[in-house]
Motif scaffolding. Structure first.
Motif, PDB file in Angstrom:
ATOM      1  N   PRO A 148     -10.431  17.875  24.018  1.00 61.84           N
ATOM      2  CA  PRO A 148      -9.128  18.225  23.434  1.00 61.84           C
ATOM      3  C   PRO A 148      -8.658  17.177  22.434  1.00 61.84           C
ATOM      4  N   LEU A 149      -7.441  17.354  21.928  1.00 61.26           N
ATOM      5  CA  LEU A 149      -6.864  16.427  20.959  1.00 61.26           C
ATOM      6  C   LEU A 149      -6.375  15.174  21.681  1.00 61.26           C
ATOM      7  N   VAL A 150      -6.882  14.017  21.285  1.00 59.19           N
ATOM      8  CA  VAL A 150      -6.433  12.728  21.828  1.00 59.19           C
ATOM      9  C   VAL A 150      -5.853  11.935  20.662  1.00 59.19           C
ATOM     10  N   ASN A 176       3.290  10.340  27.379  1.00 62.02           N
ATOM     11  CA  ASN A 176       2.191   9.825  28.194  1.00 62.02           C
ATOM     12  C   ASN A 176       2.695   8.745  29.131  1.00 62.02           C
ATOM     13  N   GLY A 177       2.230   8.811  30.378  1.00 58.12           N
ATOM     14  CA  GLY A 177       2.533   7.778  31.358  1.00 58.12           C
ATOM     15  C   GLY A 177       1.378   6.803  31.458  1.00 58.12           C
ATOM     16  N   PRO A 178       0.718   6.732  32.597  1.00 53.51           N
ATOM     17  CA  PRO A 178      -0.418   5.825  32.737  1.00 53.51           C
ATOM     18  C   PRO A 178      -1.738   6.490  32.357  1.00 53.51           C
ATOM     19  N   LEU A 179      -2.726   5.672  32.069  1.00 55.67           N
ATOM     20  CA  LEU A 179      -4.131   6.096  31.935  1.00 55.67           C
ATOM     21  C   LEU A 179      -4.315   7.150  30.857  1.00 55.67           C
ATOM     22  N   ARG A 180      -5.068   8.228  31.157  1.00 55.02           N
ATOM     23  CA  ARG A 180      -5.557   9.133  30.126  1.00 55.02           C
ATOM     24  C   ARG A 180      -4.440   9.921  29.448  1.00 55.02           C
ATOM     25  N   MET A 181      -4.792  10.459  28.261  1.00 53.92           N
ATOM     26  CA  MET A 181      -3.833  11.218  27.469  1.00 53.92           C
ATOM     27  C   MET A 181      -4.582  12.274  26.651  1.00 53.92           C
ATOM     28  N   TYR A 182      -4.003  13.479  26.554  1.00 55.03           N
ATOM     29  CA  TYR A 182      -4.540  14.511  25.661  1.00 55.03           C
ATOM     30  C   TYR A 182      -3.480  15.575  25.437  1.00 55.03           C
ATOM     31  N   PHE A 183      -3.690  16.394  24.397  1.00 56.66           N
ATOM     32  CA  PHE A 183      -2.879  17.584  24.157  1.00 56.66           C
ATOM     33  C   PHE A 183      -3.815  18.700  23.731  1.00 56.66           C
ATOM     34  N   SER A 184      -3.575  19.907  24.278  1.00 59.28           N
ATOM     35  CA  SER A 184      -4.430  21.049  23.956  1.00 59.28           C
ATOM     36  C   SER A 184      -3.554  22.247  23.620  1.00 59.28           C
ATOM     37  N   LEU A 185      -3.834  22.883  22.482  1.00 60.07           N
ATOM     38  CA  LEU A 185      -3.199  24.143  22.120  1.00 60.07           C
ATOM     39  C   LEU A 185      -4.280  25.079  21.609  1.00 60.07           C
ATOM     40  N   VAL A 186      -4.472  26.179  22.337  1.00 57.09           N
ATOM     41  CA  VAL A 186      -5.495  27.177  22.011  1.00 57.09           C
ATOM     42  C   VAL A 186      -4.815  28.531  21.878  1.00 57.09           C
TER      43      VAL A 186
END
Length: 477
Positions: free
Chosen positions: A369-371, A464-474
């Motif tokens: 996804p988008l990071v 975003n909080g802790p650790l990983r991050m992403y955004f997805s739009l499909v």
């Protein structure tokens, strides 16, 4: 080097040693001055760079204020259109709601020009108000519209013409007047909606002539209602109260405009609960399943003719800005509001997280996804893009985020992310074997929305909080 029996290099070393002893203080002074010059150069360059960044931030704040002011003027234009449409005898397919306030460009008009435009719109809105009040009075009293207009004009308070803004007027002063004009216009629209709703519901409307300052009135008039079960009002013809009729359609359009900045109504999506906790707001709580074998996947921002054929399109091209300072824990889902939410100005720069200067950057994700770049914990990011469609149509938006996301389509909020943790979603995404990334399906929920023909503007806020991050739009049909 030797010349004859004399070692020249040794003689030079001895000579330099003698000079250093003789001129020790001169050499120390030179060294200190060199160090001071280096420090002055370093800190001078730093101060110049700091001043440049501060100038960028101030310019970005000014652009955002101007964008917010222009948004109010655009709102007034939509209000004028909605009021005008509400007084027509037949429904129109041309809706003011097709406009959008996200400009995504530098603004060409000065504050003084925006104020002049707002004043002209305010006059137009007042004129439409007076005409609509005359129509109501004519309907209620059973008199010709011209006579009703004369009666209203005779009792209307005289308003002094607006003076030209002073040459030294500050942009903040001009923006304040625009804000007041926009608030007055919005109040007129709310009053019109209430009046139309009473008409649609068959409730009597007070004569506009007998109101005390209200645009249309809100109480019963003793002569306003004919005897009958429906409470019909005298009129030149039947009221358009059927679903899809002009009155009911106008109520719907006005309500959509007025409520666009409010939280999504509960009926649009069910809640997912676990042990009494509300997990998504709204959303499915479980990743929607897809038929991976039947998928035709693509990436891009064009759908229909001119775009790649696909039944599942990952929107991968965005203008992104961030990180801004963000909250964490339970505060994550009520995060701070920053200037991009007031208007997208792609030339602007702002003060971001850890005192850094952040700017809009075009980002074409080459993977799903988008990071967003410049990863940071406890941070806020924004994204803006435009979708092109060859025709008006309903599409399904599949949305997922780590951690929280909000999405706007053409200035209307269509998605609000979770309001507490999403541990069940994280376990499904990260702790089990799956094909979600391959299938463009790192999704927490989906929503059916209406896209218009041509350009559609998408805007998201990612917290975003802790650790990983992403955004997805499909998108799917």
């Amino acid at each position: 080097m030797k010349f004859g029996f004399v070692d020249v290099s040794q003689l030079l070393r001895r000579h330099m040693a003698a000079l250093s002893k003789r001129h020790r203080f001169i050499l120390v002074s030179l060294s200190v001055h060199a160090a001071l010059i280096s420090l002055c150069y370093y800190f001078g360059s730093y101060r110049i760079e700091l001043a440049r960044q501060q100038d960028l931030v101030r310019a970005g704040a000014e652009l955002s204020r101007q964008s917010s002011t222009e948004k109010r003027v655009l709102d007034m234009k939509q209000i004028a259109d909605l009021l005008e449409q509400s007084g027509r005898d037949h429904a129109s397919s041309d809706t003011a709601g097709d406009q959008t306030s996200f400009s995504a460009t530098s603004l060409p008009k000065t504050p003084a020009e925006l104020l002049e435009q707002a004043r002209q719109l305010s006059k137009s809105i007042a004129e439409v108000e007076q005409r609509l009040k005359a129509d109501e009075l004519a309907r209620i009293e059973g008199i010709p519209k011209d006579q009703a207009r004369k009666q209203l004009d005779a009792t209307a308070p005289k308003q002094a013409p607006a003076s030209a803004p002073a040459a030294d007027a500050k942009p903040e002063q001009l923006a304040k007047e625009i804000e007041q004009l926009a608030a007055r216009a919005r109040a007129a629209l709310v009053q019109r909606q209430q009046d139309l709703r009473r008409r649609v519901d068959g409730v009597a409307v007070q004569s506009p002539e007998s109101t005390s300052g209200d645009a249309y009135g809100g109480g019963r008039h003793p002569d306003a209602v004919r005897k009958g079960t429906g409470g019909e009002l005298p009129s030149d013809g039947p009221l358009s109260t059927t679903p899809g009729g002009n009155d009911s359609l106008a109520v719907e359009r006005i309500g959509k405009f007025i409520n666009r900045d409010l939280a999504l109504p509960r009926h649009v999506s069910g809640w997912y609960r676990r042990s009494g906790e509300r997990i998504f707001n709204p959303g499915g709580g479980e990743i929607p399943m897809v038929d991976a074998g039947a998928l035709h996947k693509a990436v891009g921002r064009m759908l229909g003719r001119g775009g790649e054929f696909a039944d599942r399109v990952y929107v991968n091209s965005w203008y992104l800005i961030g990180p801004f300072e963000g909250k964490h824990g339970r505060g994550l889902f009520a995060n701070y509001r920053y200037p991009p939410e007031d208007g997208v100005v792609l030339d602007a720069a702002y003060a971001g997280k850890d005192s850094r200067v952040v700017k809009w950057r075009y980002f074409n994700a080459d993977s799903y996804p988008l990071v967003p770049p410049d990863f940071a914990e406890d941070a806020v990011y924004y994204g803006y893009t435009e979708l092109m469609l060859d025709r008006e149509q309903d599409l399904t938006m599949w949305i997922g985020a780590d951690d929280d996301a909000q999405v706007w389509l053409n200035d209307e909020q269509v998605w609000v992310g979770g309001n507490i943790n999403k541990m069940s979603l994280w376990r499904a995404l990260y702790d089990t074997q799956n094909t979600y990334a391959r299938d463009f399906n790192m999704t927490e929920g989906k929503r059916r929305v209406r896209f218009k023909k041509g350009r559609n503007k998408l805007f998201f806020k990612l917290a975003n909080g802790p650790l990983r991050m992403y955004f997805s739009l499909v998108l799917t049909k």
